[in-house]
Design an enzyme around this catalytic site. Structure first.
Site, PDB file in Angstrom:
ATOM      1  N   SER A   1       0.866  -1.180   0.000  1.00 18.19           N
ATOM      2  CA  SER A   1       0.000   0.000   0.000  1.00 18.19           C
ATOM      3  C   SER A   1       0.896   1.221   0.000  1.00 18.19           C
ATOM      4  CB  SER A   1      -0.869  -0.002   1.264  1.00 18.19           C
ATOM      5  OG  SER A   1      -1.493   1.252   1.461  1.00 18.19           O
TER       6      SER A   1
ATOM      7  N   TYR B   1      -1.753  -0.792  11.398  1.00 18.11           N
ATOM      8  CA  TYR B   1      -1.876  -1.027   9.955  1.00 18.11           C
ATOM      9  C   TYR B   1      -0.621  -0.579   9.217  1.00 18.11           C
ATOM     10  CZ  TYR B   1      -3.199  -0.424   5.101  1.00 18.11           C
ATOM     11  OH  TYR B   1      -3.210  -0.478   3.733  1.00 18.11           O
TER      12      TYR B   1
END
Length: 277
Positions: free
Chosen positions: A133, A146
């Protein structure tokens, strides 16, 4: 030459689902794995083999890889897509939730890779495609666990790329920006549940609005676009090491390289406030 064989994890929705479809449409024999097997039923008419897969369960992972090898005798591409985002303040979130985040996003990815490497090494070729990501390059408040997992995926992939190069195995990282999937809404709900009523409530409300906004096509990238980058990584003669993909992905990663930390902190705060409205 026989059709190349690909495994796609986390294929019940979003990027994994679309990647499985696109790979199959481009000549791959595809095995799609996820916990929610019923969500993968629409993949079957396209010739995609659907198998149950839980990347926190070693027996489940071993079972899937063994089934593919029993059917095909080879694995050419592994797309490590399974993952989720758990948001909330570090102070308020249980450590067990942080461990669960690492189990899925990092250790599940690593174990699936371990399981496919012997057959790839024996063949002298293969592709490991890790879905990271842009969250592995920048950061947001209340996203400690995260972002820690995505930074870990970036480092793991870079070291693995050098480790596997002598064996003819390529490692590629896909770095999507915000993508139109159910991910954002689920993350927003979890954030408000963990930190929506305490000392971080104001930040939590803003971040939940930002996360929920990722489900809107007007502000995010369709998962089909990310699947296109997966296909490129799987088929290019000389694949890139990284594929930033989606709206703002290249700009965000470039700014992170160029701006000092405090300036970038301010930019993130301003942008998040603007998106949250």
């Amino acid at each position: 030459m026989a059709q190349p064989v690909a495994i796609v994890t986390g294929a019940s929705t979003g990027i994994g689902f679309e990647s499985a479809k696109l790979l199959a449409a481009n000549g791959f024999t595809v095995y799609a794995g996820a916990r929610r097997v019923d969500r993968m039923e629409p993949l079957k008419p396209q010739g995609i083999k659907v198998l149950p897969l839980d990347v926190t369960d070693d027996a489940s992972m071993q079972g899937m890889v063994a089934a593919v090898l029993a059917d095909q005798g080879r694995i050419d591409v592994l797309v490590n897509n399974a993952g989720f985002g758990s948001f909330g303040s570090l102070e308020e979130m249980e450590l067990a939730e942080g461990r669960r985040q690492f189990d899925v996003n990092v250790f599940g990815l690593a174990r699936m890779t371990q399981l496919v490497l012997p057959t790839m090494r024996a063949a002298g070729r293969g592709r490991i495609i890790n879905i990271s990501s842009i969250g592995g390059k920048f950061y947001e408040p209340l996203g400690t666990w995260y972002h820690a997992t995505k930074f870990a995926v970036e480092g793991l992939s870079d070291a693995l790329r050098l480790e596997l190069k002598p064996h003819g195995i390529r490692v590629c990282i896909i770095e999507p920006a915000s993508t139109v999937t159910e991910w954002g809404g689920i993350a927003a709900e979890g954030l408000l549940a963990s930190s929506g009523g305490g000392p971080y409530a104001a930040q939590a409300r803003d971040m939940a609005a930002v996360l929920a906004s990722t489900e809107r096509p007007a502000t995010s990238t369709r998962p089909e676009v990310v699947a296109g980058a997966v296909l490129q990584a799987a088929t290019a003669a000389r694949p890139r090491t990284r594929y930033p993909v989606g709206r703002g992905a290249r700009a965000i990663t470039a700014l992170r390289r160029l701006l000092p930390d405090r300036v970038y902190d301010l930019a993130v705060t301003v942008v998040l406030k603007r998106i949250a409205g």
